[in-house]
Design an enzyme around this catalytic site. Structure first.
Site, PDB file in Angstrom:
ATOM      1  N   GLY A 130       0.818  -1.216   0.000  1.00 15.17           N
ATOM      2  CA  GLY A 130       0.000   0.000   0.000  1.00 15.17           C
ATOM      3  C   GLY A 130       0.845   1.257   0.000  1.00 15.17           C
ATOM      4  O   GLY A 130       0.673   2.142   0.831  1.00 15.17           O
ATOM      5  N   ASN A 172       1.294  -2.425   5.378  1.00 12.57           N
ATOM      6  CA  ASN A 172       0.591  -1.162   5.582  1.00 12.57           C
ATOM      7  C   ASN A 172      -0.741  -1.113   4.831  1.00 12.57           C
ATOM      8  O   ASN A 172      -1.654  -0.391   5.234  1.00 12.57           O
ATOM      9  CB  ASN A 172       1.503  -0.012   5.108  1.00 12.57           C
ATOM     10  CG  ASN A 172       0.745   1.279   4.906  1.00 12.57           C
ATOM     11  OD1 ASN A 172       0.440   1.986   5.865  1.00 12.57           O
ATOM     12  ND2 ASN A 172       0.425   1.604   3.644  1.00 12.57           N
ATOM     13  N   TYR A 188     -13.726  -2.962  10.795  1.00 12.43           N
ATOM     14  CA  TYR A 188     -12.346  -2.463  10.717  1.00 12.43           C
ATOM     15  C   TYR A 188     -11.621  -2.707  12.045  1.00 12.43           C
ATOM     16  O   TYR A 188     -10.489  -3.207  12.072  1.00 12.43           O
ATOM     17  CB  TYR A 188     -12.376  -0.964  10.380  1.00 12.43           C
ATOM     18  CG  TYR A 188     -11.018  -0.293  10.343  1.00 12.43           C
ATOM     19  CD1 TYR A 188     -10.178  -0.450   9.241  1.00 12.43           C
ATOM     20  CD2 TYR A 188     -10.589   0.526  11.391  1.00 12.43           C
ATOM     21  CE1 TYR A 188      -8.938   0.176   9.192  1.00 12.43           C
ATOM     22  CE2 TYR A 188      -9.353   1.157  11.350  1.00 12.43           C
ATOM     23  CZ  TYR A 188      -8.536   0.981  10.248  1.00 12.43           C
ATOM     24  OH  TYR A 188      -7.303   1.604  10.206  1.00 12.43           O
ATOM     25  N   LYS A 236      -8.269  -5.041  12.722  1.00 15.93           N
ATOM     26  CA  LYS A 236      -7.005  -4.525  13.261  1.00 15.93           C
ATOM     27  C   LYS A 236      -6.644  -5.223  14.579  1.00 15.93           C
ATOM     28  O   LYS A 236      -5.465  -5.422  14.881  1.00 15.93           O
ATOM     29  CB  LYS A 236      -7.082  -3.000  13.436  1.00 15.93           C
ATOM     30  CG  LYS A 236      -7.151  -2.237  12.104  1.00 15.93           C
ATOM     31  CD  LYS A 236      -5.901  -2.454  11.252  1.00 15.93           C
ATOM     32  CE  LYS A 236      -5.907  -1.616   9.983  1.00 15.93           C
ATOM     33  NZ  LYS A 236      -4.684  -1.765   9.185  1.00 15.93           N
ATOM     34  N   ALA A 246     -12.258  -4.914  14.354  1.00 14.71           N
ATOM     35  CA  ALA A 246     -12.014  -6.353  14.554  1.00 14.71           C
ATOM     36  C   ALA A 246     -10.836  -6.817  13.699  1.00 14.71           C
ATOM     37  O   ALA A 246     -10.009  -7.620  14.145  1.00 14.71           O
ATOM     38  CB  ALA A 246     -13.277  -7.138  14.209  1.00 14.71           C
ATOM     39  N   ARG A 269       0.070   5.944  -1.779  1.00 16.43           N
ATOM     40  CA  ARG A 269      -0.388   7.206  -1.198  1.00 16.43           C
ATOM     41  C   ARG A 269      -0.361   7.110   0.321  1.00 16.43           C
ATOM     42  O   ARG A 269       0.039   6.070   0.863  1.00 16.43           O
ATOM     43  CB  ARG A 269      -1.783   7.596  -1.696  1.00 16.43           C
ATOM     44  CG  ARG A 269      -2.827   6.518  -1.547  1.00 16.43           C
ATOM     45  CD  ARG A 269      -4.001   6.757  -2.499  1.00 16.43           C
ATOM     46  NE  ARG A 269      -4.836   5.572  -2.587  1.00 16.43           N
ATOM     47  CZ  ARG A 269      -5.881   5.326  -1.791  1.00 16.43           C
ATOM     48  NH1 ARG A 269      -6.230   6.206  -0.891  1.00 16.43           N
ATOM     49  NH2 ARG A 269      -6.578   4.224  -1.916  1.00 16.43           N
TER      50      ARG A 269
HETATM   51  P1  NAP Z   1      -5.009   5.228   2.296  1.00 21.21           P
HETATM   52  O1  NAP Z   1      -4.596   6.629   2.144  1.00 21.21           O
HETATM   53  O2  NAP Z   1      -6.420   4.840   2.001  1.00 21.21           O
HETATM   54  O3  NAP Z   1      -4.004   4.312   1.436  1.00 21.21           O
HETATM   55  C1  NAP Z   1      -4.186   2.917   1.407  1.00 21.21           C
HETATM   56  C2  NAP Z   1      -3.074   2.290   0.602  1.00 21.21           C
HETATM   57  O4  NAP Z   1      -3.295   0.862   0.600  1.00 21.21           O
HETATM   58  C3  NAP Z   1      -3.083   2.719  -0.856  1.00 21.21           C
HETATM   59  O5  NAP Z   1      -1.747   2.783  -1.320  1.00 21.21           O
HETATM   60  C4  NAP Z   1      -3.830   1.588  -1.551  1.00 21.21           C
HETATM   61  O6  NAP Z   1      -3.450   1.432  -2.913  1.00 21.21           O
HETATM   62  C5  NAP Z   1      -3.353   0.398  -0.753  1.00 21.21           C
HETATM   63  N1  NAP Z   1      -4.246  -0.741  -0.815  1.00 21.21           N
HETATM   64  C6  NAP Z   1      -5.552  -0.799  -0.480  1.00 21.21           C
HETATM   65  N2  NAP Z   1      -6.048  -2.033  -0.675  1.00 21.21           N
HETATM   66  C7  NAP Z   1      -5.013  -2.772  -1.140  1.00 21.21           C
HETATM   67  C8  NAP Z   1      -4.877  -4.128  -1.527  1.00 21.21           C
HETATM   68  N3  NAP Z   1      -5.928  -4.978  -1.491  1.00 21.21           N
HETATM   69  N4  NAP Z   1      -3.686  -4.570  -1.954  1.00 21.21           N
HETATM   70  C9  NAP Z   1      -2.615  -3.733  -2.015  1.00 21.21           C
HETATM   71  N5  NAP Z   1      -2.664  -2.431  -1.671  1.00 21.21           N
HETATM   72  C10 NAP Z   1      -3.859  -1.960  -1.238  1.00 21.21           C
HETATM   73  O7  NAP Z   1      -4.763   4.717   3.792  1.00 21.21           O
HETATM   74  P2  NAP Z   1      -3.788   5.282   4.941  1.00 21.21           P
HETATM   75  O8  NAP Z   1      -4.573   6.198   5.786  1.00 21.21           O
HETATM   76  O9  NAP Z   1      -2.486   5.694   4.373  1.00 21.21           O
HETATM   77  O10 NAP Z   1      -3.637   3.932   5.799  1.00 21.21           O
HETATM   78  C11 NAP Z   1      -2.491   3.092   5.728  1.00 21.21           C
HETATM   79  C12 NAP Z   1      -2.613   2.072   6.854  1.00 21.21           C
HETATM   80  O11 NAP Z   1      -2.684   2.761   8.096  1.00 21.21           O
HETATM   81  C13 NAP Z   1      -3.867   1.207   6.768  1.00 21.21           C
HETATM   82  O12 NAP Z   1      -3.575  -0.106   7.157  1.00 21.21           O
HETATM   83  C14 NAP Z   1      -4.795   1.857   7.774  1.00 21.21           C
HETATM   84  O13 NAP Z   1      -5.753   0.960   8.281  1.00 21.21           O
HETATM   85  C15 NAP Z   1      -3.814   2.312   8.823  1.00 21.21           C
HETATM   86  N6  NAP Z   1      -4.296   3.392   9.681  1.00 21.21           N
HETATM   87  C16 NAP Z   1      -4.657   4.585   9.152  1.00 21.21           C
HETATM   88  C17 NAP Z   1      -5.110   5.588  10.002  1.00 21.21           C
HETATM   89  C18 NAP Z   1      -5.550   6.936   9.506  1.00 21.21           C
HETATM   90  O14 NAP Z   1      -6.092   7.721  10.321  1.00 21.21           O
HETATM   91  N7  NAP Z   1      -5.324   7.288   8.256  1.00 21.21           N
HETATM   92  C19 NAP Z   1      -5.185   5.344  11.385  1.00 21.21           C
HETATM   93  C20 NAP Z   1      -4.792   4.106  11.878  1.00 21.21           C
HETATM   94  C21 NAP Z   1      -4.338   3.142  11.019  1.00 21.21           C
HETATM   95  P3  NAP Z   1      -4.477   1.794  -4.125  1.00 21.21           P
HETATM   96  O15 NAP Z   1      -4.934   3.173  -3.891  1.00 21.21           O
HETATM   97  O16 NAP Z   1      -3.685   1.666  -5.356  1.00 21.21           O
HETATM   98  O17 NAP Z   1      -5.594   0.794  -4.007  1.00 21.21           O
END
Ligand code: NAP
Length: 237
Positions: A8, A82, A147, A151, A149, A11
Protein backbone atom coordinates in the site's frame (compact mmCIF):
# COMPACT_ATOMS: atom_id res chain seq x y z
CA UNK A 1 21.88 -3.01 -0.07
CA UNK A 2 18.79 -4.47 1.55
CA UNK A 3 15.28 -4.21 0.26
CA UNK A 4 12.17 -3.18 2.16
CA UNK A 5 8.74 -4.15 0.84
CA UNK A 6 5.93 -1.80 1.81
CA UNK A 7 2.37 -2.81 0.96
CA UNK A 8 0.00 0.00 0.00
CA UNK A 9 2.67 2.49 -1.01
CA UNK A 10 0.82 4.54 -3.62
CA UNK A 11 -0.39 7.21 -1.20
CA UNK A 12 -0.97 8.18 2.42
CA UNK A 13 1.06 6.60 5.19
CA UNK A 14 2.52 3.96 2.85
CA UNK A 15 4.12 6.53 0.54
CA UNK A 16 5.82 8.24 3.50
CA UNK A 17 7.06 4.87 4.75
CA UNK A 18 8.55 4.21 1.29
CA UNK A 19 10.29 7.60 1.34
CA UNK A 20 11.59 7.10 4.89
CA UNK A 21 13.11 3.70 4.05
CA UNK A 22 14.65 5.10 0.85
CA UNK A 23 16.29 7.92 2.83
CA UNK A 24 17.53 5.31 5.34
CA UNK A 25 19.41 3.48 2.59
CA UNK A 26 17.04 0.68 1.60
CA UNK A 27 15.93 -0.18 -1.90
CA UNK A 28 12.15 -0.03 -1.75
CA UNK A 29 9.52 -2.25 -3.35
CA UNK A 30 5.87 -1.42 -2.81
CA UNK A 31 2.37 -2.58 -3.80
CA UNK A 32 -0.76 -0.77 -4.86
CA UNK A 33 -3.98 -1.81 -6.60
CA UNK A 34 -5.51 1.15 -8.43
CA UNK A 35 -3.64 4.39 -8.00
CA UNK A 36 -1.19 4.38 -10.95
CA UNK A 37 -0.44 8.11 -10.72
CA UNK A 38 0.15 7.79 -7.00
CA UNK A 39 2.47 4.85 -7.56
CA UNK A 40 4.51 6.89 -10.08
CA UNK A 41 4.84 9.69 -7.54
CA UNK A 42 6.03 7.21 -4.89
CA UNK A 43 8.64 5.84 -7.32
CA UNK A 44 9.81 9.42 -7.89
CA UNK A 45 10.10 10.01 -4.11
CA UNK A 46 12.12 6.80 -3.64
CA UNK A 47 14.47 7.57 -6.52
CA UNK A 48 14.87 11.19 -5.36
CA UNK A 49 16.37 9.73 -2.18
CA UNK A 50 18.87 7.77 -4.27
CA UNK A 51 17.31 4.33 -3.75
CA UNK A 52 16.07 1.69 -6.16
CA UNK A 53 12.28 1.53 -6.60
CA UNK A 54 10.03 -1.36 -7.66
CA UNK A 55 6.26 -0.87 -7.93
CA UNK A 56 3.96 -3.91 -8.04
CA UNK A 57 0.30 -3.74 -8.95
CA UNK A 58 -0.69 -6.52 -6.55
CA UNK A 59 -3.80 -7.04 -4.46
CA UNK A 60 -2.45 -8.40 -1.19
CA UNK A 61 -5.62 -10.39 -0.58
CA UNK A 62 -4.74 -12.58 -3.61
CA UNK A 63 -2.37 -15.24 -2.24
CA UNK A 64 -1.20 -16.36 -5.70
CA UNK A 65 -0.44 -12.78 -6.79
CA UNK A 66 1.46 -12.19 -3.55
CA UNK A 67 3.54 -15.34 -4.14
CA UNK A 68 4.34 -14.28 -7.71
CA UNK A 69 5.40 -10.82 -6.52
CA UNK A 70 7.76 -12.19 -3.87
CA UNK A 71 9.42 -14.25 -6.58
CA UNK A 72 10.59 -10.97 -8.10
CA UNK A 73 12.00 -9.43 -4.91
CA UNK A 74 15.62 -10.01 -3.86
CA UNK A 75 17.61 -8.99 -0.79
CA UNK A 76 14.46 -8.58 1.34
CA UNK A 77 15.19 -7.62 4.95
CA UNK A 78 12.04 -5.72 5.96
CA UNK A 79 8.32 -6.24 5.27
CA UNK A 80 5.84 -3.52 6.21
CA UNK A 81 2.18 -4.57 5.99
CA UNK A 82 0.59 -1.16 5.58
CA UNK A 83 -2.10 -1.81 2.92
CA UNK A 84 -5.48 -1.44 4.50
CA UNK A 85 -9.08 -0.50 3.88
CA UNK A 86 -11.72 0.95 6.20
CA UNK A 87 -15.49 0.94 6.35
CA UNK A 88 -17.47 3.56 8.23
CA UNK A 89 -21.02 2.50 9.10
CA UNK A 90 -23.04 0.86 11.83
CA UNK A 91 -23.20 -2.91 12.31
CA UNK A 92 -26.47 -3.25 10.42
CA UNK A 93 -24.90 -1.71 7.31
CA UNK A 94 -21.80 -3.92 7.59
CA UNK A 95 -22.76 -6.68 5.14
CA UNK A 96 -21.02 -10.07 5.06
CA UNK A 97 -19.22 -8.98 1.86
CA UNK A 98 -17.91 -5.81 3.53
CA UNK A 99 -16.75 -7.74 6.60
CA UNK A 100 -15.05 -10.40 4.46
CA UNK A 101 -13.26 -7.76 2.36
CA UNK A 102 -11.98 -5.95 5.47
CA UNK A 103 -10.49 -9.18 6.76
CA UNK A 104 -9.25 -10.24 3.31
CA UNK A 105 -7.14 -7.10 2.89
CA UNK A 106 -6.28 -6.12 6.46
CA UNK A 107 -5.59 -9.59 7.90
CA UNK A 108 -5.23 -12.19 5.14
CA UNK A 109 -3.17 -9.79 3.02
CA UNK A 110 -0.72 -9.29 5.87
CA UNK A 111 -0.65 -13.03 6.55
CA UNK A 112 0.10 -13.95 2.91
CA UNK A 113 2.92 -11.39 2.72
CA UNK A 114 4.38 -12.56 6.04
CA UNK A 115 4.28 -16.20 4.92
CA UNK A 116 6.23 -15.37 1.76
CA UNK A 117 8.67 -13.05 3.52
CA UNK A 118 9.53 -15.63 6.17
CA UNK A 119 11.10 -17.98 3.62
CA UNK A 120 13.41 -15.21 2.45
CA UNK A 121 14.23 -14.13 6.01
CA UNK A 122 15.08 -17.71 7.04
CA UNK A 123 17.49 -17.99 4.12
CA UNK A 124 19.03 -14.64 5.10
CA UNK A 125 19.24 -15.51 8.82
CA UNK A 126 17.18 -12.52 9.99
CA UNK A 127 14.35 -10.18 9.09
CA UNK A 128 11.90 -7.65 10.43
CA UNK A 129 8.16 -7.30 9.92
CA UNK A 130 6.15 -4.23 10.89
CA UNK A 131 2.36 -4.33 10.64
CA UNK A 132 0.28 -1.17 10.58
CA UNK A 133 -2.61 -1.71 13.01
CA UNK A 134 -4.84 1.03 14.48
CA UNK A 135 -5.90 2.47 17.79
CA UNK A 136 -9.36 1.04 16.98
CA UNK A 137 -7.83 -2.44 17.03
CA UNK A 138 -6.89 -1.75 20.66
CA UNK A 139 -9.98 0.07 21.92
CA UNK A 140 -12.69 -0.61 19.33
CA UNK A 141 -14.23 2.21 17.31
CA UNK A 142 -17.97 2.87 17.16
CA UNK A 143 -19.34 2.51 13.60
CA UNK A 144 -16.08 0.81 12.59
CA UNK A 145 -16.76 -2.63 14.04
CA UNK A 146 -15.43 -4.64 11.08
CA UNK A 147 -12.35 -2.46 10.72
CA UNK A 148 -11.67 -2.56 14.48
CA UNK A 149 -12.01 -6.35 14.55
CA UNK A 150 -9.63 -6.72 11.60
CA UNK A 151 -7.01 -4.52 13.26
CA UNK A 152 -7.40 -6.41 16.56
CA UNK A 153 -6.77 -9.60 14.57
CA UNK A 154 -3.67 -8.02 13.05
CA UNK A 155 -2.35 -7.25 16.53
CA UNK A 156 -2.96 -10.87 17.55
CA UNK A 157 -1.23 -12.09 14.40
CA UNK A 158 1.74 -9.86 15.19
CA UNK A 159 2.16 -11.21 18.72
CA UNK A 160 1.76 -14.88 17.75
CA UNK A 161 4.19 -14.54 14.84
CA UNK A 162 6.70 -12.76 17.10
CA UNK A 163 6.71 -15.78 19.42
CA UNK A 164 6.94 -18.29 16.59
CA UNK A 165 9.65 -16.49 14.62
CA UNK A 166 11.76 -15.01 17.42
CA UNK A 167 14.04 -18.06 17.65
CA UNK A 168 14.79 -17.59 13.93
CA UNK A 169 15.88 -13.97 14.53
CA UNK A 170 12.80 -12.61 12.80
CA UNK A 171 11.16 -9.76 14.68
CA UNK A 172 7.47 -8.92 14.26
CA UNK A 173 6.00 -5.69 15.62
CA UNK A 174 3.20 -3.30 14.84
CA UNK A 175 2.55 0.40 15.00
CA UNK A 176 -0.87 1.51 16.11
CA UNK A 177 -1.68 4.94 14.68
CA UNK A 178 -4.48 7.20 15.85
CA UNK A 179 -6.10 9.75 13.55
CA UNK A 180 -3.83 10.55 10.59
CA UNK A 181 -4.65 12.92 7.74
CA UNK A 182 -4.92 10.74 4.61
CA UNK A 183 -7.52 9.72 2.01
CA UNK A 184 -8.75 7.11 4.50
CA UNK A 185 -9.96 9.78 6.90
CA UNK A 186 -10.95 12.31 4.21
CA UNK A 187 -14.57 11.12 4.34
CA UNK A 188 -14.91 12.25 7.98
CA UNK A 189 -16.42 15.71 8.43
CA UNK A 190 -14.17 18.56 9.54
CA UNK A 191 -16.33 18.83 12.68
CA UNK A 192 -15.93 15.14 13.56
CA UNK A 193 -12.15 15.34 13.10
CA UNK A 194 -11.89 18.55 15.12
CA UNK A 195 -13.92 17.03 17.95
CA UNK A 196 -11.73 13.90 18.03
CA UNK A 197 -8.49 15.87 17.85
CA UNK A 198 -9.48 18.43 20.48
CA UNK A 199 -9.37 15.63 23.08
CA UNK A 200 -5.74 14.80 22.22
CA UNK A 201 -2.89 16.51 24.10
CA UNK A 202 -1.36 17.93 20.85
CA UNK A 203 -4.91 18.79 19.64
CA UNK A 204 -4.20 17.71 16.08
CA UNK A 205 -4.16 14.70 13.77
CA UNK A 206 -0.90 12.90 13.09
CA UNK A 207 0.95 13.10 9.80
CA UNK A 208 1.89 10.13 7.59
CA UNK A 209 5.57 11.07 8.10
CA UNK A 210 5.20 10.73 11.89
CA UNK A 211 3.88 7.18 11.48
CA UNK A 212 6.64 6.39 8.99
CA UNK A 213 9.32 7.40 11.55
CA UNK A 214 7.90 4.90 14.04
CA UNK A 215 7.77 2.13 11.42
CA UNK A 216 11.42 2.70 10.49
CA UNK A 217 12.40 2.69 14.17
CA UNK A 218 10.67 -0.65 14.79
CA UNK A 219 12.11 -2.17 11.63
CA UNK A 220 15.65 -1.45 12.80
CA UNK A 221 15.33 -1.92 16.58
CA UNK A 222 16.84 -5.32 17.37
CA UNK A 223 15.51 -6.05 20.87
CA UNK A 224 11.82 -5.30 20.38
CA UNK A 225 9.39 -7.92 19.14
CA UNK A 226 5.68 -8.53 19.60
CA UNK A 227 5.33 -4.84 20.45
CA UNK A 228 2.43 -2.50 19.72
CA UNK A 229 3.94 0.95 19.32
CA UNK A 230 1.30 3.65 19.67
CA UNK A 231 1.56 6.69 17.43
CA UNK A 232 -1.69 8.32 18.44
CA UNK A 233 -1.01 11.76 19.94
CA UNK A 234 -1.68 10.53 23.46
CA UNK A 235 -5.15 9.22 22.60
CA UNK A 236 -5.03 6.52 25.31
CA UNK A 237 -3.48 8.47 28.20
P1 NAP B 1 -5.01 5.23 2.30
O1 NAP B 1 -4.60 6.63 2.14
O2 NAP B 1 -6.42 4.84 2.00
O3 NAP B 1 -4.00 4.31 1.44
C1 NAP B 1 -4.19 2.92 1.41
C2 NAP B 1 -3.07 2.29 0.60
O4 NAP B 1 -3.30 0.86 0.60
C3 NAP B 1 -3.08 2.72 -0.86
O5 NAP B 1 -1.75 2.78 -1.32
C4 NAP B 1 -3.83 1.59 -1.55
O6 NAP B 1 -3.45 1.43 -2.91
C5 NAP B 1 -3.35 0.40 -0.75
N1 NAP B 1 -4.25 -0.74 -0.82
C6 NAP B 1 -5.55 -0.80 -0.48
N2 NAP B 1 -6.05 -2.03 -0.67
C7 NAP B 1 -5.01 -2.77 -1.14
C8 NAP B 1 -4.88 -4.13 -1.53
N3 NAP B 1 -5.93 -4.98 -1.49
N4 NAP B 1 -3.69 -4.57 -1.95
C9 NAP B 1 -2.61 -3.73 -2.02
N5 NAP B 1 -2.66 -2.43 -1.67
C10 NAP B 1 -3.86 -1.96 -1.24
O7 NAP B 1 -4.76 4.72 3.79
P2 NAP B 1 -3.79 5.28 4.94
O8 NAP B 1 -4.57 6.20 5.79
O9 NAP B 1 -2.49 5.69 4.37
O10 NAP B 1 -3.64 3.93 5.80
C11 NAP B 1 -2.49 3.09 5.73
C12 NAP B 1 -2.61 2.07 6.85
O11 NAP B 1 -2.68 2.76 8.10
C13 NAP B 1 -3.87 1.21 6.77
O12 NAP B 1 -3.57 -0.11 7.16
C14 NAP B 1 -4.80 1.86 7.77
O13 NAP B 1 -5.75 0.96 8.28
C15 NAP B 1 -3.81 2.31 8.82
N6 NAP B 1 -4.30 3.39 9.68
C16 NAP B 1 -4.66 4.59 9.15
C17 NAP B 1 -5.11 5.59 10.00
C18 NAP B 1 -5.55 6.94 9.51
O14 NAP B 1 -6.09 7.72 10.32
N7 NAP B 1 -5.32 7.29 8.26
C19 NAP B 1 -5.19 5.34 11.39
C20 NAP B 1 -4.79 4.11 11.88
C21 NAP B 1 -4.34 3.14 11.02
P3 NAP B 1 -4.48 1.79 -4.13
O15 NAP B 1 -4.93 3.17 -3.89
O16 NAP B 1 -3.69 1.67 -5.36
O17 NAP B 1 -5.59 0.79 -4.01
Amino acid sequence: MSTALITGGSRGIGREICAAFARAGYDVAFTYTKDEAGARETVRRIQEAGAGALAFRCDVSDAAAVRAMFGQIFGLSVLVNNAGIAFYGDMQSTTPDILRRLFAVNVEGAFYCMREAIGKFLARGEGSIVNVASVWGETGGSCEVGYSASKAALIGLTKAAAKELGPSDIRVNCVSPGMVDTDMTACLSAEAKAEFCSALPPARAGTPAEVAEAVLFLAKQRFMTGEVLRVNGGCLI
